[in-house]
Design a protein around this motif. Structure first.
Motif, short mmCIF file in Angstrom:
data_model
loop_
_atom_site.label_atom_id
_atom_site.label_comp_id
_atom_site.label_asym_id
_atom_site.label_seq_id
_atom_site.Cartn_x
_atom_site.Cartn_y
_atom_site.Cartn_z
N GLY A 184 0.81 -1.21 0.00
CA GLY A 184 0.00 0.00 0.00
C GLY A 184 0.85 1.26 0.00
N LYS A 185 2.20 1.09 0.04
CA LYS A 185 3.11 2.24 0.10
C LYS A 185 4.33 2.06 -0.79
N ASN A 186 4.20 1.23 -1.81
CA ASN A 186 5.38 0.87 -2.59
C ASN A 186 5.85 1.94 -3.58
N ALA A 187 4.97 2.79 -4.07
CA ALA A 187 5.32 3.79 -5.09
C ALA A 187 5.91 3.13 -6.33
N ASN A 188 5.24 2.07 -6.81
CA ASN A 188 5.70 1.39 -8.02
C ASN A 188 5.54 2.33 -9.22
N PRO A 189 6.56 2.44 -10.08
CA PRO A 189 6.48 3.37 -11.21
C PRO A 189 5.54 2.86 -12.30
N ILE A 190 4.76 3.78 -12.87
CA ILE A 190 3.85 3.49 -13.97
C ILE A 190 4.36 4.21 -15.21
N PHE A 191 4.61 3.48 -16.27
CA PHE A 191 5.07 4.06 -17.54
C PHE A 191 3.98 3.87 -18.60
N TYR A 192 3.58 4.96 -19.23
CA TYR A 192 2.55 4.91 -20.26
C TYR A 192 3.23 4.91 -21.63
N VAL A 193 3.12 3.80 -22.34
CA VAL A 193 3.84 3.62 -23.60
C VAL A 193 2.83 3.50 -24.74
#
Length: 334
Positions: free
Chosen positions: A190-199
């Motif tokens: 709930g606190k990972n801050a996983n990166p999201i990349f929009y390709v």
């Protein structure tokens, strides 16, 4: 010669990505055509589309990037006004916020340039340096994955209609997509801050349009990776990889210790691209989610592709709830 025209100059910084020791920023120097992102009158939408593609580039000009620690990086634009600035530095994470965003300031190197709005030769930019708490990264398509575009319509007429005659604020996100992406961003803790990349295969000309759509519909902030219009129109050689595939492969190379989840749709080439990437990096791709499209022939083809595919998990989904349920069972989200 572009400087002799009346429109003010601008530098558009594309949200990019880097690492603790590698700075990498992209963007474009253009004349400011004053595209109104708020007006929704049909005539303004048509004019804005024209302005996005009939650009006046600022070619072969020197630019500066000023980091928060006052370090100055140098770059130069190409014949289409694009710039890429790379540098091997140290401790860049110390300059980021808690989500991993590093803000910087762009400017034209020529201090005598006054043709900017209010004579301010300063333009904001930022890149993402994923947090050390990141559990995985997400590389997601945009068209018909999170945004209704009609990419499988005959001659792609719906894509053209939606891009020209619909304001970004009135474009419909696929139901539940933003919630799913926020869950992936927060991860299992709930606190990972996983990166999201929009390709996307869309051209850079639509960058601000897509950026507004993502912001208006409350998608997690993340780099938007597109392609130049010249590459968009250029005929590819048979052995050349699609730009989307190149971008995802570069993400895997940039973050060798970070596994990825790939999200796309079953309408075009996402299944082929994603499965080929998974074959090359079988231990790095946690799952592939494919949005089902309303096209019988394409659905039959994709189902045939994934029927006996064992390298990684591939799930075709009608609704975001199905993907959320799968991601929760596999420990990707809470």
């Amino acid at each position: 010669m572009g400087w002799l025209k009346k429109d003010p100059l601008q530098i558009i910084a594309f949200q990019g990505y880097g690492t603790d020791s590698h700075f990498y920023a992209r963007g474009r120097a253009l004349e400011d055509e004053s595209i109104d992102l708020e007006d929704q009158h049909i005539w303004h939408l048509i004019v804005n589309t024209w302005k996005r593609f009939e650009t006046d580039e600022i070619k072969n000009v020197d630019i500066n990037i000023k980091l928060p620690n006052n370090k100055i990086l140098k770059g130069v634009t190409d014949n289409d006004g694009y710039y890429k600035v790379e540098a091997n530095l140290q401790d860049l994470k110390k300059l980021t916020n808690e989500e991993g965003w590093l803000s910087f300031e762009l400017s034209y190197s020529d201090v005598n340039i006054k043709r900017t709005i209010q004579n301010e030769n300063r333009f904001p930019g930022e890149i993402l340096i994923p947090s050390t708490t990141s559990q995985f990264g997400v590389a997601s398509d945009i068209d018909d994955t999170i945004l209704h575009t009609g990419v499988v319509s005959m001659l792609k007429w719906k894509v053209v209609y939606n891009s020209i005659f619909k304001h970004a604020k009135n474009r419909s996100p696929l139901e539940g997509a933003a919630d799913f992406y926020h869950r992936l961003h927060r991860g299992a803790s709930g606190k990972n801050a996983n990166p999201i990349f929009y390709v996307s295969h869309s051209p850079w000309n639509l960058y601000r349009y897509l950026e507004l759509f993502l912001r208006q519909n409350n998608f997690p902030k993340g780099p938007i990776l597109l392609r130049s219009l010249s590459n968009f129109l250029k005929r590819k050689s048979l052995d050349e990889k699609p730009q989307k595939q190149k971008e995802i492969l570069n993400l895997l190379k940039t973050y060798p210790d970070l596994p990825f989840i790939l999200i796309g749709d079953s309408g075009e080439h996402d299944p082929d691209i994603y499965m080929e990437i998974a074959e090359e990096f079988p231990d790095r791709i946690l799952a592939i989610y494919l949005r089902s499209v309303k096209h019988k022939k394409k659905m039959i083809r994709v189902k045939g592709l994934i029927e006996n595919y064992k390298t990684t998990q591939v799930l075709m989904v009608e609704k975001s709830a199905q993907a959320i349920d799968h991601a929760r069972k596999n420990g990707f989200i809470q």
